[in-house]
Scaffold this motif. Structure first.
Motif, PDB file in Angstrom:
ATOM      1  N   LEU A 248       0.751  -1.094   0.077  1.00  0.00           N
ATOM      2  CA  LEU A 248       0.115  -0.050  -0.002  1.00  0.00           C
ATOM      3  C   LEU A 248       0.815   1.361   0.052  1.00  0.00           C
ATOM      4  O   LEU A 248       0.533   2.269  -0.433  1.00  0.00           O
ATOM      5  CB  LEU A 248      -0.891  -0.098   1.253  1.00  0.00           C
ATOM      6  N   ALA A 249       1.970   1.251   0.759  1.00  0.00           N
ATOM      7  CA  ALA A 249       2.949   2.367   0.529  1.00  0.00           C
ATOM      8  C   ALA A 249       3.111   2.783  -0.791  1.00  0.00           C
ATOM      9  O   ALA A 249       3.421   3.838  -1.240  1.00  0.00           O
ATOM     10  CB  ALA A 249       4.176   2.113   1.523  1.00  0.00           C
ATOM     11  N   ALA A 250       3.354   1.772  -1.593  1.00  0.00           N
ATOM     12  CA  ALA A 250       3.729   2.122  -3.053  1.00  0.00           C
ATOM     13  C   ALA A 250       2.763   2.324  -4.152  1.00  0.00           C
ATOM     14  O   ALA A 250       2.505   2.778  -4.887  1.00  0.00           O
ATOM     15  CB  ALA A 250       4.690   0.928  -3.443  1.00  0.00           C
ATOM     16  N   GLY A 251       1.538   1.537  -3.515  1.00  0.00           N
ATOM     17  CA  GLY A 251       0.302   1.654  -4.199  1.00  0.00           C
ATOM     18  C   GLY A 251      -0.422   0.440  -4.871  1.00  0.00           C
ATOM     19  O   GLY A 251       0.469  -0.255  -5.552  1.00  0.00           O
ATOM     20  N   LEU A 252      -1.429  -0.081  -4.443  1.00  0.00           N
ATOM     21  CA  LEU A 252      -1.943  -1.289  -4.912  1.00  0.00           C
ATOM     22  C   LEU A 252      -3.094  -0.821  -5.988  1.00  0.00           C
ATOM     23  O   LEU A 252      -4.055  -0.146  -5.664  1.00  0.00           O
ATOM     24  CB  LEU A 252      -2.729  -1.838  -3.984  1.00  0.00           C
ATOM     25  N   THR A 253      -2.999  -1.488  -7.021  1.00  0.00           N
ATOM     26  CA  THR A 253      -4.058  -1.094  -8.245  1.00  0.00           C
ATOM     27  C   THR A 253      -4.765  -2.347  -8.754  1.00  0.00           C
ATOM     28  O   THR A 253      -4.084  -3.121  -9.013  1.00  0.00           O
ATOM     29  CB  THR A 253      -3.087  -0.563  -9.397  1.00  0.00           C
ATOM     30  N   ARG A 254      -5.993  -2.228  -8.938  1.00  0.00           N
ATOM     31  CA  ARG A 254      -6.890  -3.018  -9.534  1.00  0.00           C
ATOM     32  C   ARG A 254      -7.839  -2.359 -10.625  1.00  0.00           C
ATOM     33  O   ARG A 254      -7.996  -1.112 -10.811  1.00  0.00           O
ATOM     34  CB  ARG A 254      -7.913  -3.691  -8.397  1.00  0.00           C
ATOM     35  N   SER A 255      -8.397  -3.233 -11.485  1.00  0.00           N
ATOM     36  CA  SER A 255      -9.287  -2.750 -12.536  1.00  0.00           C
ATOM     37  C   SER A 255     -10.778  -2.960 -12.138  1.00  0.00           C
ATOM     38  O   SER A 255     -11.166  -3.940 -11.588  1.00  0.00           O
ATOM     39  CB  SER A 255      -8.969  -3.419 -13.783  1.00  0.00           C
ATOM     40  N   TRP A 256     -11.584  -1.935 -12.696  1.00  0.00           N
ATOM     41  CA  TRP A 256     -12.983  -2.352 -12.232  1.00  0.00           C
ATOM     42  C   TRP A 256     -13.672  -1.678 -13.715  1.00  0.00           C
ATOM     43  O   TRP A 256     -13.915  -0.372 -13.650  1.00  0.00           O
ATOM     44  CB  TRP A 256     -13.492  -1.629 -11.244  1.00  0.00           C
ATOM     45  N   GLY A 257     -13.950  -2.421 -14.737  1.00  0.00           N
ATOM     46  CA  GLY A 257     -14.372  -2.183 -15.603  1.00  0.00           C
ATOM     47  C   GLY A 257     -13.326  -1.239 -16.497  1.00  0.00           C
ATOM     48  O   GLY A 257     -12.241  -1.937 -16.595  1.00  0.00           O
ATOM     49  N   GLN A 258     -13.692  -0.120 -16.859  1.00  0.00           N
ATOM     50  CA  GLN A 258     -12.462   0.822 -17.588  1.00  0.00           C
ATOM     51  C   GLN A 258     -11.841   1.506 -16.560  1.00  0.00           C
ATOM     52  O   GLN A 258     -11.083   2.613 -17.022  1.00  0.00           O
ATOM     53  CB  GLN A 258     -13.208   1.750 -18.803  1.00  0.00           C
ATOM     54  N   LEU A 259     -12.189   1.399 -15.282  1.00  0.00           N
ATOM     55  CA  LEU A 259     -11.409   2.159 -14.247  1.00  0.00           C
ATOM     56  C   LEU A 259     -10.304   1.565 -13.677  1.00  0.00           C
ATOM     57  O   LEU A 259     -10.035   0.267 -13.705  1.00  0.00           O
ATOM     58  CB  LEU A 259     -12.616   2.186 -12.890  1.00  0.00           C
TER      59      LEU A 259
ATOM     60  N   ARG B 243     -20.772 -14.976 -21.991  1.00  0.00           N
ATOM     61  CA  ARG B 243     -21.332 -14.072 -20.967  1.00  0.00           C
ATOM     62  C   ARG B 243     -20.498 -12.919 -20.322  1.00  0.00           C
ATOM     63  O   ARG B 243     -20.905 -12.000 -19.854  1.00  0.00           O
ATOM     64  CB  ARG B 243     -21.758 -15.040 -19.530  1.00  0.00           C
ATOM     65  N   GLY B 244     -19.252 -12.855 -21.199  1.00  0.00           N
ATOM     66  CA  GLY B 244     -18.359 -11.479 -20.810  1.00  0.00           C
ATOM     67  C   GLY B 244     -17.502 -12.045 -19.512  1.00  0.00           C
ATOM     68  O   GLY B 244     -17.543 -13.224 -18.935  1.00  0.00           O
ATOM     69  N   GLU B 245     -16.521 -11.271 -19.282  1.00  0.00           N
ATOM     70  CA  GLU B 245     -15.230 -11.544 -18.487  1.00  0.00           C
ATOM     71  C   GLU B 245     -15.254 -10.398 -17.319  1.00  0.00           C
ATOM     72  O   GLU B 245     -14.422 -10.249 -16.568  1.00  0.00           O
ATOM     73  CB  GLU B 245     -14.114 -11.465 -19.084  1.00  0.00           C
ATOM     74  N   GLY B 246     -16.220  -9.663 -17.251  1.00  0.00           N
ATOM     75  CA  GLY B 246     -16.120  -8.491 -16.296  1.00  0.00           C
ATOM     76  C   GLY B 246     -16.360  -8.777 -14.927  1.00  0.00           C
ATOM     77  O   GLY B 246     -16.508 -10.033 -14.593  1.00  0.00           O
ATOM     78  N   GLU B 247     -15.784  -8.013 -13.768  1.00  0.00           N
ATOM     79  CA  GLU B 247     -15.923  -8.357 -12.496  1.00  0.00           C
ATOM     80  C   GLU B 247     -17.343  -8.273 -11.938  1.00  0.00           C
ATOM     81  O   GLU B 247     -17.509  -8.953 -10.915  1.00  0.00           O
ATOM     82  CB  GLU B 247     -15.011  -7.329 -11.818  1.00  0.00           C
ATOM     83  N   PHE B 248     -18.043  -7.755 -12.403  1.00  0.00           N
ATOM     84  CA  PHE B 248     -19.406  -7.351 -11.739  1.00  0.00           C
ATOM     85  C   PHE B 248     -20.541  -7.968 -12.758  1.00  0.00           C
ATOM     86  O   PHE B 248     -20.369  -7.843 -13.899  1.00  0.00           O
ATOM     87  CB  PHE B 248     -19.746  -5.932 -11.473  1.00  0.00           C
ATOM     88  N   PRO B 249     -21.427  -8.499 -11.973  1.00  0.00           N
ATOM     89  CA  PRO B 249     -22.407  -9.408 -12.794  1.00  0.00           C
ATOM     90  C   PRO B 249     -23.606  -8.455 -13.424  1.00  0.00           C
ATOM     91  O   PRO B 249     -23.948  -7.407 -13.000  1.00  0.00           O
ATOM     92  CB  PRO B 249     -23.060 -10.221 -11.689  1.00  0.00           C
TER      93      PRO B 249
END
Length: 401
Positions: free
Chosen positions: A102-113, A266-272
């Motif tokens: 977290l000190a360096a920064g943790l990044t994740r994707s959410w759609g195009q975010l 059905r797609g590969e997105g994180e959210f249903p």
């Protein structure tokens, strides 16, 4: 990284100790009979502590206390807490390792975010930007810190066109939200992608209430009631047309019905996606009327290259690639100059090869043609009803937040 224990955190832990604390490797308890505390981590356990000894143990392991205080004592809403933990991969890494990351920064994707969680001066902060702007310096992006600004960003794409579907892969670029607290982050994400966090969490908990196509179709009333007519094969075409990653970032969980799965990806997105959205239902209404037409045989005269060009035009438009075809790409079937040349050669009074859609068209509209025209006018008249229905659907999804 070095984490300092704050007075409020210790006081919250001290008050929770009589009931017992067990969270992410941290354990703490208080025994009233011996008037002593116990403090433990995966590395050590200290028993029989006075309050000052309990404070010393907490100070020596401030990251564990900070982690507990943030997720348990501060953020109590289950879906919000689960999402913030997911962002920093809390279920994958222990507290010390995670705090170093977290000190360096943790990044994740959410759609195009692209969402980055950081920890500085004992405070978690979040940054949100478009994934396509991953390598762009902040000073070159429009900087925001108010989640309400996300409404305008979600409204239109990079070309200024209205986005009726907020989860379409057309989110505009060139912006960044920085220094957000957890609540502000969730508000920003919820504005850009309404109800996605809530439905994601429901799915993780096994509580996602899926409404399949047939159930959704049977609920429709008024001008949308006709969508019940569509067959399983036609619903399959709809899913392949509207509900794939190139058109929507949700992962489709609905089927024809509970016993009839669809073969469409059905797609590969994180959210249903828990049910056919209002945009799909509105399009299905139009397809229902079009599918009522009987097939006819037409005879056109085309060269092999012209046939292939028409096929390329359909494919390019369907995949939204028209903007990629440059004027100089004359070998592309969907090239604008080639399309204009084909129009000049093969279109006569707006008809392909001069062949009328209706055999009697040149003599005037027949009864069937007039009915089709009336149906088209009816569709246009109903557009306000569609907008109203779509607005109600958006409102319904917003309520889920």
């Amino acid at each position: 990284m070095s984490v300092s224990l704050h007075a409020g955190q210790f006081e919250a832990l001290r008050q929770a100790a009589p009931e017992g604390v067990s969270f992410d490797g941290l354990t703490a308890s208080y025994d009233a009979e011996t008037d002593s505390y116990t403090f433990g981590t995966p590395e050590e356990t200290r028993d029989g502590l006075s309050e000052s000894g309990f404070h010393e143990a907490a100070s020596d392991n401030a990251a564990f206390v900070d982690n507990w205080h943030f997720f348990e004592a501060t953020e109590r809403t289950p879906d919000r807490r689960a999402y913030l933990r997911w962002l920093e991969r809390a279920d994958e890494h222990g507290v010390p390792e995670r705090y170093e990351a977290l000190a360096a920064g943790l990044t994740r994707s959410w759609g195009q975010l692209r969402i980055t969680a950081t920890l500085a001066d004992g405070e978690r902060r979040y940054e949100v930007r478009h994934a396509d702007d991953a390598g762009v310096e902040r000073e070159h992006l429009e900087l925001y810190d108010d989640p309400l600004a996300a409404r305008e960003i979600a409204e239109a794409d990079d070309r200024g066109r209205y986005r009726p579907l907020k989860t379409a892969p057309s989110l505009q670029t060139g912006w960044v939200f920085a220094g957000l607290e957890g609540r502000e982050l969730l508000e920003t994400v919820g504005t850009l992608y309404p109800a996605t966090v809530q439905n994601w969490h429901r799915e993780r908990e096994g509580e996602l209430d899926v409404s399949h196509w047939r159930e959704t179709a049977e609920r429709q009333t008024g001008i949308y009631g006709i969508v019940e007519e569509l067959s399983v094969e036609q619903v399959e075409w709809i899913a392949r047309s509207c509900c794939v990653d190139s058109q929507c970032l949700k992962r489709r969980e609905w089927e024809e019905d509970a016993d009839t799965p669809l073969d469409a990806p059905r797609g590969e997105g994180e959210f249903p996606c828990r049910e056919p959205c209002s945009l799909v239902v509105a399009a299905a209404r139009r397809w229902t009327t079009l599918e009522r037409e009987q097939e006819r045989e037409y005879t056109f005269t085309l060269t092999p290259s012209e046939k292939e060009q028409l096929e390329a035009l359909i494919e390019t438009v369907a995949e939204g690639r028209t903007e990629e075809i440059r004027e100089a790409d004359v070998y592309e079937g969907a090239n604008r100059y080639r399309a204009r040349f084909l129009r000049e050669k093969r279109m006569v009074d707006g008809e392909l090869c001069g062949v009328p859609t209706e055999p009697e068209e040149h003599a005037g509209h027949d009864e069937h043609g007039d009915e089709d025209h009336a149906e088209d006018e009816h569709d246009h008249d109903d557009s306000s009803d569609h907008d109203e229905g779509h607005a109600e659907d958006e409102h319904d999804h917003s309520d889920e937040e």
